[in-house]
Design a protein around this motif. Structure first.
Motif, PDB file in Angstrom:
ATOM      1  N   HIS A 113      -0.700  -5.876   7.218  1.00 56.79           N
ATOM      2  CA  HIS A 113      -0.250  -4.899   6.231  1.00 56.79           C
ATOM      3  C   HIS A 113       1.143  -5.287   5.743  1.00 56.79           C
ATOM      4  N   LYS A 114       1.670  -4.542   4.802  1.00 56.33           N
ATOM      5  CA  LYS A 114       2.908  -4.958   4.138  1.00 56.33           C
ATOM      6  C   LYS A 114       4.176  -4.601   4.897  1.00 56.33           C
ATOM      7  N   PHE A 115       4.051  -3.884   6.004  1.00 52.49           N
ATOM      8  CA  PHE A 115       5.233  -3.456   6.748  1.00 52.49           C
ATOM      9  C   PHE A 115       5.615  -4.477   7.819  1.00 52.49           C
ATOM     10  N   GLN A 116       6.850  -4.394   8.302  1.00 47.71           N
ATOM     11  CA  GLN A 116       7.335  -5.346   9.297  1.00 47.71           C
ATOM     12  C   GLN A 116       6.866  -5.003  10.704  1.00 47.71           C
ATOM     13  N   PHE A 117       6.597  -3.734  10.991  1.00 48.58           N
ATOM     14  CA  PHE A 117       6.149  -3.380  12.340  1.00 48.58           C
ATOM     15  C   PHE A 117       4.754  -3.953  12.595  1.00 48.58           C
ATOM     16  N   LYS A 118       4.432  -4.179  13.854  1.00 47.45           N
ATOM     17  CA  LYS A 118       3.181  -4.842  14.228  1.00 47.45           C
ATOM     18  C   LYS A 118       2.060  -3.863  14.572  1.00 47.45           C
ATOM     19  N   ASN A 119       2.357  -2.591  14.622  1.00 48.06           N
ATOM     20  CA  ASN A 119       1.319  -1.607  14.952  1.00 48.06           C
ATOM     21  C   ASN A 119       0.207  -1.642  13.908  1.00 48.06           C
ATOM     22  N   LEU A 150     -18.129  11.505   2.945  1.00 48.08           N
ATOM     23  CA  LEU A 150     -17.885  10.224   3.603  1.00 48.08           C
ATOM     24  C   LEU A 150     -16.461  10.236   4.153  1.00 48.08           C
ATOM     25  N   SER A 151     -16.327  10.169   5.478  1.00 45.73           N
ATOM     26  CA  SER A 151     -15.014  10.126   6.137  1.00 45.73           C
ATOM     27  C   SER A 151     -14.737   8.698   6.585  1.00 45.73           C
ATOM     28  N   VAL A 152     -13.497   8.255   6.376  1.00 45.39           N
ATOM     29  CA  VAL A 152     -13.154   6.852   6.633  1.00 45.39           C
ATOM     30  C   VAL A 152     -11.777   6.730   7.274  1.00 45.39           C
ATOM     31  N   GLY A 153     -11.677   5.829   8.245  1.00 40.55           N
ATOM     32  CA  GLY A 153     -10.390   5.384   8.772  1.00 40.55           C
ATOM     33  C   GLY A 153     -10.217   3.939   8.343  1.00 40.55           C
ATOM     34  N   LEU A 154      -9.380   3.705   7.336  1.00 39.59           N
ATOM     35  CA  LEU A 154      -9.238   2.377   6.725  1.00 39.59           C
ATOM     36  C   LEU A 154      -8.104   1.601   7.372  1.00 39.59           C
ATOM     37  N   ASN A 155      -8.400   0.386   7.818  1.00 42.71           N
ATOM     38  CA  ASN A 155      -7.379  -0.507   8.362  1.00 42.71           C
ATOM     39  C   ASN A 155      -6.632  -1.159   7.198  1.00 42.71           C
ATOM     40  N   ALA A 279      12.344   3.720  11.054  1.00 42.58           N
ATOM     41  CA  ALA A 279      13.310   4.312  10.128  1.00 42.58           C
ATOM     42  C   ALA A 279      12.630   5.405   9.308  1.00 42.58           C
ATOM     43  N   ALA A 280      13.414   6.421   8.946  1.00 36.65           N
ATOM     44  CA  ALA A 280      12.871   7.540   8.172  1.00 36.65           C
ATOM     45  C   ALA A 280      12.275   7.059   6.855  1.00 36.65           C
ATOM     46  N   ALA A 281      12.917   6.085   6.211  1.00 39.55           N
ATOM     47  CA  ALA A 281      12.407   5.555   4.943  1.00 39.55           C
ATOM     48  C   ALA A 281      11.067   4.857   5.148  1.00 39.55           C
ATOM     49  N   THR A 282      10.867   4.243   6.314  1.00 39.60           N
ATOM     50  CA  THR A 282       9.592   3.589   6.617  1.00 39.60           C
ATOM     51  C   THR A 282       8.485   4.622   6.782  1.00 39.60           C
ATOM     52  N   ILE A 283       8.817   5.748   7.431  1.00 41.40           N
ATOM     53  CA  ILE A 283       7.834   6.824   7.580  1.00 41.40           C
ATOM     54  C   ILE A 283       7.387   7.316   6.204  1.00 41.40           C
ATOM     55  N   ALA A 284       8.344   7.497   5.295  1.00 43.83           N
ATOM     56  CA  ALA A 284       8.014   7.935   3.930  1.00 43.83           C
ATOM     57  C   ALA A 284       7.133   6.907   3.235  1.00 43.83           C
ATOM     58  N   ALA A 285       7.438   5.614   3.430  1.00 44.41           N
ATOM     59  CA  ALA A 285       6.662   4.543   2.791  1.00 44.41           C
ATOM     60  C   ALA A 285       5.250   4.462   3.375  1.00 44.41           C
ATOM     61  N   ILE A 286       5.102   4.760   4.671  1.00 40.05           N
ATOM     62  CA  ILE A 286       3.773   4.759   5.296  1.00 40.05           C
ATOM     63  C   ILE A 286       2.893   5.819   4.647  1.00 40.05           C
ATOM     64  N   TYR A 287       3.460   7.002   4.454  1.00 39.22           N
ATOM     65  CA  TYR A 287       2.661   8.060   3.840  1.00 39.22           C
ATOM     66  C   TYR A 287       2.281   7.688   2.406  1.00 39.22           C
ATOM     67  N   LYS A 288       3.197   7.079   1.700  1.00 36.21           N
ATOM     68  CA  LYS A 288       2.909   6.657   0.327  1.00 36.21           C
ATOM     69  C   LYS A 288       1.788   5.617   0.309  1.00 36.21           C
ATOM     70  N   ASP A 289       1.773   4.748   1.317  1.00 39.72           N
ATOM     71  CA  ASP A 289       0.757   3.692   1.375  1.00 39.72           C
ATOM     72  C   ASP A 289      -0.618   4.241   1.745  1.00 39.72           C
ATOM     73  N   ARG A 290      -0.669   5.517   2.124  1.00 35.15           N
ATOM     74  CA  ARG A 290      -1.953   6.166   2.377  1.00 35.15           C
ATOM     75  C   ARG A 290      -2.851   6.095   1.145  1.00 35.15           C
ATOM     76  N   GLN A 292      -3.905   3.664  -0.191  1.00 34.28           N
ATOM     77  CA  GLN A 292      -4.887   2.586  -0.024  1.00 34.28           C
ATOM     78  C   GLN A 292      -6.302   3.136   0.196  1.00 34.28           C
ATOM     79  N   VAL A 293      -6.414   4.215   0.949  1.00 35.93           N
ATOM     80  CA  VAL A 293      -7.745   4.764   1.218  1.00 35.93           C
ATOM     81  C   VAL A 293      -8.327   5.411  -0.038  1.00 35.93           C
ATOM     82  N   GLU A 294      -7.467   5.949  -0.896  1.00 32.46           N
ATOM     83  CA  GLU A 294      -7.945   6.493  -2.170  1.00 32.46           C
ATOM     84  C   GLU A 294      -8.476   5.364  -3.056  1.00 32.46           C
ATOM     85  N   LEU A 295      -7.782   4.233  -3.033  1.00 36.28           N
ATOM     86  CA  LEU A 295      -8.245   3.071  -3.798  1.00 36.28           C
ATOM     87  C   LEU A 295      -9.575   2.556  -3.262  1.00 36.28           C
ATOM     88  N   PHE A 296      -9.734   2.627  -1.936  1.00 32.02           N
ATOM     89  CA  PHE A 296     -10.998   2.208  -1.316  1.00 32.02           C
ATOM     90  C   PHE A 296     -12.155   3.070  -1.829  1.00 32.02           C
TER      91      PHE A 296
END
Length: 383
Positions: A113-119, A150-155, A279-290, A292-296
Motif C-alpha cells: 500500500h502507499k503508506f510507510q508502515f508495514k501493517n 455484498l460485504s468486502v474486506g479489501l486488502n 501520526a495523527a495525519a496518517t490516521i486521517a490519510a488512512i480513513y481517506k484511503d478507505r 479504495q473499497v468504493e472504487l472496488f
C-alpha cells in the motif's frame, strides 16, 4: 506464440481442477449430472463474465463457437436450459469454497500500500446489488426495492477482496463485517455504520487496529491531550474513554480521538482509532484511503456481470455473484504474475478483447513495443 494456450485457459490456471471437482462432489444435490458438469457451468459463467455475455442464449452461442478451444480446458458447451437448471438447483455454496481455496493461493502475491508502515491495511464496507422486486420477490428489502448485499474486506496492498460475504439486503452491515477475521497487527478502516463498542473491544484484544469516525452524539471524557500539528490539518489529538452507560456495559476500550480539518474542502472530521503510535495525519490519510473499497465496488459493477442476471432464484443470483468474485481474483492473480502494473479493471477490458486468442497473457498485457527499425540499409543493399 501460435502454440500458446488461449488467454482464457491461462487465466484459469491458478484454479486447481482437482480441488474444484472435490468441492463439487461435496456440494451436489439430486441425481448425478449427465449432460453437463459443475466445471462446465463454471467455465460458461466465467466466460460470460469476461466476454460481456448478457443472456443464457449468448453464453451457449459463444461456447459453441469456441468449442474446439474449450477442449483443452476440459469443458464443453452447455445448453442454456441445462445451465439454467444447474444455476437454479445446484448449491451456490460450491463457489464460496472455490473462492476461499483460490484466495489462499493468491495470498502469495506481494503487494504494497502507499503508506510507510508495514501493517496490512484493509477497508471494510458493504454495497447493495439492486434487483427488480417483481422479478426477484425473495430479495425484497422494502415495499418497493429488492437487493442483496455484498460485504468486502479489501486488502489495499494487493487490491484483493480477502474477505467476502453475501447476505440479504435488509441485514445490518455489521453482522457480516464482525465475522471477518482480520489478522493480528492489521489496520481496518470503516465508516460509522460499523461502530460497535463491543466489537471495538474484541478487535483491540486481538491486536487489530481500526480507524473510523466518531458518532456525533458519542459521550466521552478526555483523559489526555496530545500535540496537534495544525500545519497538517490536525485540530486535536486526544486519548478518550467512551463513558456512556451503553459503552461501559460493552467494555469499550480507551481510544484516540483526532480532530481534522481538510485543507481543500474545509470540512471537519473526528476520527476514532485504537492505534496510539501512528501520526495523527496518517490516521486521517488512512480513513481517506478507505475510498479504495468504493472504487472496488464501482469497478466490479461496471466491468463484471452482477447487475443483469441469467437466473431469478436466490441460488442462481448468488452463483453468478460468487463466480464474478472468483473471476476478479483470477484477474488480480494475472495482474500479479505478469507484473503488468495495470488496474484489474484495465486488464479486464483488454482480456475481454483477447479471451480466446492463442497468445501468452504477458504478451497480451505487456505487448512488445512497435518495431521502428529503418529500412534504409536494406534499400541500399537492393541497389
Amino acid at each position: 506464440m501460435s502454440h500458446s494456450n488461449t488467454a482464457f485457459h491461462q487465466l484459469l490456471k491458478p484454479l486447481s481442477r482437482h480441488e474444484f471437482e472435490a468441492e463439487a462432489k461435496k456440494h451436489h444435490v439430486g441425481q448425478k449430472l449427465r449432460s453437463a458438469t459443475r466445471w462446465d457451468q463454471f467455465v460458461g459463467m466465467a466466460m460470460s463474465q469476461l466476454s460481456g455475455r448478457q443472456s443464457l442464449r449468448d453464453i451457449q452461442s459463444n461456447l459453441e463457437a469456441q468449442q474446439h478451444k474449450l477442449y483443452h480446458l476440459g469443458a464443453k458447451p452447455i445448453a442454456r436450459s441445462t445451465l439454467a437448471r444447474i444455476n437454479e438447483v445446484q448449491p451456490a455454496e460450491l463457489y464460496k469454497h472455490v473462492f476461499a481455496r483460490l484466495l489462499h493461493r493468491c495470498k502469495s502475491m506481494q503487494g504494497k500500500h502507499k503508506f510507510q508502515f508495514k501493517n496490512p491495511l484493509y477497508s471494510l464496507d458493504a454495497s447493495a446489488i439492486d434487483l427488480s422486486l417483481s422479478v426477484f420477490p425473495w430479495a425484497a428489502h422494502r415495499d418497493d426495492t429488492a437487493n442483496v448485499k455484498l460485504s468486502v474486506g479489501l486488502n489495499h496492498g494487493t487490491q484483493v477482496p480477502e474477505f467476502v460475504a453475501l447476505s440479504d439486503g435488509q441485514e445490518n452491515d455489521m453482522i457480516e463485517g464482525r465475522k471477518f477475521d482480520f489478522p493480528k497487527g492489521s489496520i481496518v478502516a470503516f465508516d460509522k455504520g460499523y461502530v460497535d463498542y463491543r466489537w471495538f473491544k474484541l478487535l483491540t484484544d486481538k491486536g487489530v487496529f481500526f480507524v473510523t469516525r466518531l458518532r456525533a452524539k458519542a459521550v466521552y471524557r478526555v483523559e489526555e491531550r496530545r500535540y496537534a500539528d495544525s500545519s497538517k490539518g490536525i485540530i486535536s489529538d486526544q486519548v478518550i474513554q467512551l463513558s456512556s452507560a451503553h459503552a461501559i456495559k460493552r467494555g469499550a476500550p480507551k481510544l484516540r480521538r483526532i480532530g481534522y480539518r481538510d485543507a481543500t474542502t474545509g470540512k471537519f472530521y473526528e476520527f476514532l482509532t485504537n492505534n496510539f503510535q501512528l501520526a495523527a495525519a496518517t490516521i486521517a490519510a488512512i480513513y481517506k484511503d478507505r475510498w479504495q473499497v468504493e472504487l472496488f465496488f464501482k469497478a466490479i459493477k461496471q466491468n463484471l456481470k452482477i447487475k443483469a442476471f441469467v437466473g431469478t432464484s436466490r441460488n442462481a443470483v448468488l452463483t453468478q455473484i460468487r463466480i464474478a468474485m472468483i473471476t476478479y481474483l483470477l484477474l488480480a492473480f494475472s495482474r500479479h504474475s505478469t507484473k503488468a502494473g495495470w488496474t484489474v479493471q484495465r486488464i479486464m477490458r483488454v482480456i475481454q478483447l483477447n479471451l480466446f486468442e492463442r497468445r501468452s497473457l504477458k504478451s497480451i498485457l505487456i505487448p512488445d513495443p512497435p518495431n521502428h527499425k529503418k529500412s534504409e540499409p536494406q534499400m541500399r543493399l537492393a541497389l
